[in-house]
Design a protein around this motif. Sequence first.
Motif, short mmCIF file in Angstrom:
data_model
loop_
_atom_site.label_atom_id
_atom_site.label_comp_id
_atom_site.label_asym_id
_atom_site.label_seq_id
_atom_site.Cartn_x
_atom_site.Cartn_y
_atom_site.Cartn_z
N LEU B 26 23.96 78.63 20.35
CA LEU B 26 25.29 78.06 20.51
C LEU B 26 25.60 77.84 21.98
O LEU B 26 26.48 77.07 22.34
N GLU B 28 26.98 77.72 25.52
CA GLU B 28 28.29 77.95 26.12
C GLU B 28 29.40 78.04 25.08
O GLU B 28 30.45 78.63 25.32
N ARG B 29 29.13 77.44 23.92
CA ARG B 29 30.16 77.51 22.88
C ARG B 29 30.40 78.94 22.41
O ARG B 29 31.43 79.26 21.85
N GLU B 32 33.24 79.87 24.36
CA GLU B 32 34.46 79.25 23.78
C GLU B 32 34.88 80.02 22.52
O GLU B 32 36.06 80.24 22.28
N ALA B 33 33.86 80.39 21.74
CA ALA B 33 34.15 81.06 20.47
C ALA B 33 34.91 82.36 20.68
O ALA B 33 35.71 82.76 19.84
N ASN B 174 25.33 74.39 14.23
CA ASN B 174 26.53 73.62 14.56
C ASN B 174 27.48 73.52 13.37
O ASN B 174 28.68 73.71 13.50
N TYR B 177 29.05 76.80 12.83
CA TYR B 177 30.04 77.04 13.88
C TYR B 177 31.36 76.33 13.56
O TYR B 177 32.44 76.89 13.68
N GLU B 178 31.22 75.07 13.08
CA GLU B 178 32.43 74.31 12.69
C GLU B 178 33.19 75.02 11.58
O GLU B 178 34.42 75.11 11.60
#
Lengths: 141, 331
Positions: B26, B28-29, B32-33, B174, B177-178
Motif C-alpha cells: 500500500l 504511502e497510502r 494516509e490510512a 487496492n 483498501y477501497e
Amino acid sequence: MKVSNHEEFEPRIVAFLCRWCAYAGADLAGVSRLEYPPNVIPILVPCSGRVDPQYILLAFKNGADGVLIGGCHTPNDCHYVSGNYKALKRYALLKKYLEQIGINPARVRLEWISATEGQKFARVIREFTEELKKLGPLRLR
Amino acid sequence: MSTNKIKITIVPGAACGGCDVSLANLGERLLEATELVDIVFWPTVADFKLEDLKNLDHIDIGIFIGSIRLEKHAEAAKILREKAKFVVAYGTCACYGGIFGLGNLSTREELLKKVYLNTPTTENPEEKIPGQKVVINGVDVTPPRLTEWNLPLNNIVTVDLYVQGCPPIEDSINHFYEVLVSYAKNRKPFEKGMMIPGAKTLCDICPRKKPEKIVIEKFRRVHEGPIDDELCFLAQGIICLGPITVAGCGASCIKANMPCRGCLGPPADIIDRAGKFISTIASLVEIEREKELSDEELMRIVQEIVDPVGTFHRFTFSSGVINKKQEDAKK
C-alpha cells in the motif's frame, strides 16, 4: 440405509445414468421385473459426459458407499457423439485421484449399458452391491 | 486519537509472512490510512500476545492471515470472530488452507514422527515431539500443539470477505483498501461472502494464443524440452491451472513462460477444484482420435499425470470436498 453393527451392512450406491442408454436399461430391468438389490439411488443425467467428478466427490461426502456411472457403449452409441469418452477419461483420472486421497478406487464404477440391456443393469447392480459389502461402509474422517 | 477511526486487527495463523508484507505494498497510502484506521493488533510488526487480543473490547474489521494449523490459531480465530464486526480471510492460506493443505495427506502423528524422529538428519534420542508438556526451571513452556488437520479459516468461523492471492497483489490490495476506506468513512457494510478479485478466470486475461480446439496427445512437464512462449500451455500438453484459477495476478507466471500452479484459488462457483480440473483436463486428451484409440490407451494417457492431488489441489486441498487422507484404500 445405514444399519447398526449387528445387522448386515447395506451399501448405498448413487448411480448417474444417462437418459438415452443406461437409464433406459434400468427402466427395462424394471418393466421386465428383474430382481436386483434395492441399494441403488438412480439419478437421471442427459449424458455420462455430464457427470462432473465434483458430483462424485459430493456423493461420497454425503454418504454414498459407491458411485456408478452408466453410459452408452463405445465407440458409436453416444447420443451426443462422444460424451461417453469424456466420462471414460474422467473416470480414469478420478480413480487415480481417489487412490491418492485414500479412497478405494473400486468404489467408482463405469459401465456401458444400452437401452436393451436390462439384464446387464441388474447384473451390474448385483455385482457392485456384493463388492461394496466386502469393502464395508465408507467412513470419512 | 479520533473516535471516528475504525479498529483493525491483523491476526496471523499458519502463514509465511508474505501476506503481511503484501500489505506494505500500500506504500504511502498506509500512512494516509492511519487517519482513518487504528491498527490495534499486528504481532508481525510489534510485540503482541493472544492476551492483548482477548483484552480488546471491540474490533471493526478483523483480518486473518494464514491457515489454522495450531490450536492457538483456532483459538485466535474464535476470539477474533467474537470481537470483530467483519472477519476478512486475507490470502490463499486463510481462504483455502494454502499449500499447508497438502499436509492433510498425512495424519498429524505421521507428520510429527517423520519430522522429529525419522528424517535421516534427525537425532532425537529422548523422542521429544512438540505437544508434550515441557517445564524448564519450574516454568511451563509447552510449545503449541498442531491441530489434527490443516483447515481454512471458514471451517472454524464465519468469514465475511475473502481476499484471494498468494500473496494478494496490487489490484486486489487496492480493491480491498477501497472497501476498508469506504467502510471507515461511511460505515458502509460490505456484501457478506464477497470475494476479491472475483469471478473471472486466468484464461480470460491470458495473453497467449489459444487454438480453436485444444488437443492433448501427451502430457509434458515443464522440464521436458522447450516451451513455446506464445501458445497456450494446455495446447502444448503442459498442465496449467488457468481454467480453474481466478484472475488477480496479472498472469505474472504465464508472462515468465511458466504454467499457472493455481495459487490464487478457484472462482467462487467451483465446488471442488480437483474434481473440476479432472473434468477439464481429461476431456482434452486425444479429443480428435477418441474413436481410433482403444479405451485402455485413452485411460493410460490420462493416468500419466503424475500427482493429481498435488497438481490440481496444490494450494486448496484443505478446502476440497474431501480434504483429508482417508483410510479406506488400505482395505
